[in-house]
Write a protein that holds these residues in place. Structure first.
Motif, PDB file in Angstrom:
ATOM      1  N   HIS A  94       0.833  -1.202   0.000  1.00 38.19           N
ATOM      2  CA  HIS A  94       0.000   0.000   0.000  1.00 38.19           C
ATOM      3  C   HIS A  94       0.871   1.257   0.000  1.00 38.19           C
ATOM      4  O   HIS A  94       2.061   1.205   0.297  1.00 38.19           O
ATOM      5  CB  HIS A  94      -0.915   0.011   1.229  1.00 38.19           C
ATOM      6  CG  HIS A  94      -1.804  -1.168   1.310  1.00 38.19           C
ATOM      7  ND1 HIS A  94      -2.894  -1.358   0.489  1.00 38.19           N
ATOM      8  CD2 HIS A  94      -1.755  -2.271   2.108  1.00 38.19           C
ATOM      9  CE1 HIS A  94      -3.483  -2.497   0.780  1.00 38.19           C
ATOM     10  NE2 HIS A  94      -2.806  -3.081   1.752  1.00 38.19           N
ATOM     11  N   HIS A 120      -5.682  13.020   4.801  1.00 39.56           N
ATOM     12  CA  HIS A 120      -7.008  13.420   4.304  1.00 39.56           C
ATOM     13  C   HIS A 120      -6.994  13.500   2.771  1.00 39.56           C
ATOM     14  O   HIS A 120      -7.906  12.996   2.104  1.00 39.56           O
ATOM     15  CB  HIS A 120      -7.403  14.762   4.926  1.00 39.56           C
ATOM     16  CG  HIS A 120      -8.749  15.233   4.485  1.00 39.56           C
ATOM     17  ND1 HIS A 120      -9.924  14.679   4.948  1.00 39.56           N
ATOM     18  CD2 HIS A 120      -9.107  16.204   3.607  1.00 39.56           C
ATOM     19  CE1 HIS A 120     -10.951  15.284   4.369  1.00 39.56           C
ATOM     20  NE2 HIS A 120     -10.480  16.217   3.554  1.00 39.56           N
ATOM     21  N   HIS A 123      -6.949   9.977   1.233  1.00 38.05           N
ATOM     22  CA  HIS A 123      -8.243   9.294   1.301  1.00 38.05           C
ATOM     23  C   HIS A 123      -9.289   9.957   0.408  1.00 38.05           C
ATOM     24  O   HIS A 123      -9.989   9.267  -0.338  1.00 38.05           O
ATOM     25  CB  HIS A 123      -8.758   9.261   2.739  1.00 38.05           C
ATOM     26  CG  HIS A 123      -7.997   8.344   3.642  1.00 38.05           C
ATOM     27  ND1 HIS A 123      -7.771   7.014   3.358  1.00 38.05           N
ATOM     28  CD2 HIS A 123      -7.399   8.562   4.842  1.00 38.05           C
ATOM     29  CE1 HIS A 123      -7.076   6.449   4.341  1.00 38.05           C
ATOM     30  NE2 HIS A 123      -6.839   7.370   5.245  1.00 38.05           N
ATOM     31  N   THR A 124      -9.404  11.292   0.476  1.00 31.86           N
ATOM     32  CA  THR A 124     -10.510  11.966  -0.209  1.00 31.86           C
ATOM     33  C   THR A 124     -10.198  12.296  -1.666  1.00 31.86           C
ATOM     34  O   THR A 124     -10.976  11.967  -2.548  1.00 31.86           O
ATOM     35  CB  THR A 124     -10.926  13.244   0.536  1.00 31.86           C
ATOM     36  OG1 THR A 124      -9.818  14.139   0.619  1.00 31.86           O
ATOM     37  CG2 THR A 124     -11.441  12.928   1.926  1.00 31.86           C
ATOM     38  N   GLY A 127      -8.498   8.906  -3.303  1.00 33.65           N
ATOM     39  CA  GLY A 127      -9.341   7.722  -3.171  1.00 33.65           C
ATOM     40  C   GLY A 127      -8.642   6.504  -2.602  1.00 33.65           C
ATOM     41  O   GLY A 127      -9.082   5.374  -2.833  1.00 33.65           O
ATOM     42  N   LEU A 128      -7.573   6.711  -1.852  1.00 38.79           N
ATOM     43  CA  LEU A 128      -6.841   5.586  -1.259  1.00 38.79           C
ATOM     44  C   LEU A 128      -7.580   5.110  -0.006  1.00 38.79           C
ATOM     45  O   LEU A 128      -7.843   5.886   0.900  1.00 38.79           O
ATOM     46  CB  LEU A 128      -5.415   6.008  -0.918  1.00 38.79           C
ATOM     47  CG  LEU A 128      -4.577   6.495  -2.110  1.00 38.79           C
ATOM     48  CD1 LEU A 128      -3.268   7.099  -1.624  1.00 38.79           C
ATOM     49  CD2 LEU A 128      -4.335   5.361  -3.083  1.00 38.79           C
ATOM     50  N   LYS A 129      -7.907   3.839   0.032  1.00 41.07           N
ATOM     51  CA  LYS A 129      -8.674   3.275   1.154  1.00 41.07           C
ATOM     52  C   LYS A 129      -7.774   2.771   2.275  1.00 41.07           C
ATOM     53  O   LYS A 129      -8.212   2.641   3.410  1.00 41.07           O
ATOM     54  CB  LYS A 129      -9.558   2.121   0.668  1.00 41.07           C
ATOM     55  CG  LYS A 129     -10.514   2.506  -0.429  1.00 41.07           C
ATOM     56  CD  LYS A 129     -11.592   3.415   0.100  1.00 41.07           C
ATOM     57  CE  LYS A 129     -12.593   3.733  -0.991  1.00 41.07           C
ATOM     58  NZ  LYS A 129     -13.088   5.086  -0.906  1.00 41.07           N
ATOM     59  N   HIS A 130      -6.548   2.461   1.945  1.00 39.31           N
ATOM     60  CA  HIS A 130      -5.638   1.848   2.923  1.00 39.31           C
ATOM     61  C   HIS A 130      -4.290   2.553   2.824  1.00 39.31           C
ATOM     62  O   HIS A 130      -3.613   2.454   1.802  1.00 39.31           O
ATOM     63  CB  HIS A 130      -5.494   0.365   2.609  1.00 39.31           C
ATOM     64  CG  HIS A 130      -4.813  -0.421   3.678  1.00 39.31           C
ATOM     65  ND1 HIS A 130      -4.871  -1.781   3.718  1.00 39.31           N
ATOM     66  CD2 HIS A 130      -4.066  -0.065   4.739  1.00 39.31           C
ATOM     67  CE1 HIS A 130      -4.174  -2.223   4.759  1.00 39.31           C
ATOM     68  NE2 HIS A 130      -3.682  -1.189   5.386  1.00 39.31           N
ATOM     69  N   SER A 169      -0.836   0.857  10.075  1.00 34.59           N
ATOM     70  CA  SER A 169      -1.847   0.805   9.025  1.00 34.59           C
ATOM     71  C   SER A 169      -3.084   1.612   9.412  1.00 34.59           C
ATOM     72  O   SER A 169      -3.442   1.703  10.584  1.00 34.59           O
ATOM     73  CB  SER A 169      -2.231  -0.664   8.825  1.00 34.59           C
ATOM     74  OG  SER A 169      -3.213  -0.806   7.839  1.00 34.59           O
ATOM     75  N   GLN A 170      -3.719   2.203   8.381  1.00 39.73           N
ATOM     76  CA  GLN A 170      -4.967   2.935   8.570  1.00 39.73           C
ATOM     77  C   GLN A 170      -5.876   2.625   7.375  1.00 39.73           C
ATOM     78  O   GLN A 170      -5.475   2.827   6.225  1.00 39.73           O
ATOM     79  CB  GLN A 170      -4.704   4.441   8.638  1.00 39.73           C
ATOM     80  CG  GLN A 170      -5.962   5.268   8.837  1.00 39.73           C
ATOM     81  CD  GLN A 170      -5.698   6.749   8.693  1.00 39.73           C
ATOM     82  OE1 GLN A 170      -5.270   7.197   7.647  1.00 39.73           O
ATOM     83  NE2 GLN A 170      -5.963   7.496   9.743  1.00 39.73           N
ATOM     84  N   LYS A 171      -7.072   2.159   7.664  1.00 35.27           N
ATOM     85  CA  LYS A 171      -8.052   1.861   6.623  1.00 35.27           C
ATOM     86  C   LYS A 171      -9.252   2.774   6.807  1.00 35.27           C
ATOM     87  O   LYS A 171      -9.598   3.120   7.929  1.00 35.27           O
ATOM     88  CB  LYS A 171      -8.502   0.407   6.690  1.00 35.27           C
ATOM     89  CG  LYS A 171      -7.383  -0.588   6.487  1.00 35.27           C
ATOM     90  CD  LYS A 171      -7.872  -1.988   6.684  1.00 35.27           C
ATOM     91  CE  LYS A 171      -6.674  -2.947   6.689  1.00 35.27           C
ATOM     92  NZ  LYS A 171      -7.063  -4.301   7.035  1.00 35.27           N
ATOM     93  N   THR A 172      -9.881   3.142   5.681  1.00 32.48           N
ATOM     94  CA  THR A 172     -11.119   3.933   5.785  1.00 32.48           C
ATOM     95  C   THR A 172     -12.313   3.053   5.496  1.00 32.48           C
ATOM     96  O   THR A 172     -12.214   2.001   4.925  1.00 32.48           O
ATOM     97  CB  THR A 172     -11.121   5.119   4.797  1.00 32.48           C
ATOM     98  OG1 THR A 172     -10.960   4.626   3.479  1.00 32.48           O
ATOM     99  CG2 THR A 172     -10.066   6.119   5.136  1.00 32.48           C
TER     100      THR A 172
END
Length: 172
Positions: A94, A120, A123-124, A127-130, A169-172
């Motif tokens: 990732h 931010h 993710h926004t 469009g990265l989810k992980h 790790s960080q997932k949305t």
């Protein structure tokens, strides 16, 4: 001197794409003892090396992936203070967040402010989810920052150069 259009704008900071004009700053940052200890020697010993680092790293990443490490500067005075951005390493599944700041700008909340904006954005806008972060086990300040950002320790990993790092790790 005209600065590049900001990619990200926070209360105190602007994050912009690096240019070859940033070579003196890169030379200084990449030879900071903390960079050498926790990130590693990138062989940047003069301005030509710094320009090559910018070309082969961030500029190539912007062109190939649409993101990379961004120059982080204070709005007040346009002073460059560090790097913060997103990287995609071949050995990791990732995109990871990276950050480094000059000694005079550590412990003032700048890394948290920049990294929050970068996460931010990832993710926004991208469009990265992980998203992940990797850190030397001997770097408690960066471990604290990753945790404060909401990333959680997952496991130890070995990078392509043989370095062992903790993966958060960080997932949305």
């Amino acid at each position: 001197m005209k600065f590049p259009t900001p990619i990200l704008d926070t209360e105190r900071l602007q994050l912009t794409k690096l240019t070859l004009h940033d070579a003196p700053f890169i030379l200084s940052l990449l030879n900071d003892p903390a960079w050498l200890q926790h990130i590693g020697d990138r062989g940047v010993n003069n301005l030509d090396d710094a320009r090559s680092y910018i070309l082969d790293g961030p500029l190539r990443s912007y062109a190939q992936r649409g993101f990379g490490l961004y120059l982080t500067r204070l709005k007040d005075g346009n002073v460059p203070i560090g790097l913060c951005g997103l990287l995609k390493r071949e050995s990791l599944p990732h995109v990871d967040i990276g950050f480094a700041f000059l000694p005079d700008y550590r412990g003032k909340g700048y890394a948290y402010e920049a990294a929050t904006a970068v996460l931010h954005y990832g993710h926004t806008t991208l469009g990265l989810k992980h998203l992940i972060g990797i850190v030397s086990p001997e770097n408690p300040d960066s471990i604290r920052l990753l945790t404060k950002l909401g990333l959680r320790y997952e496991k130890m990993v070995q990078l392509e150069d043989g370095t062992h790092c903790q993966l958060f790790s960080q997932k949305t």
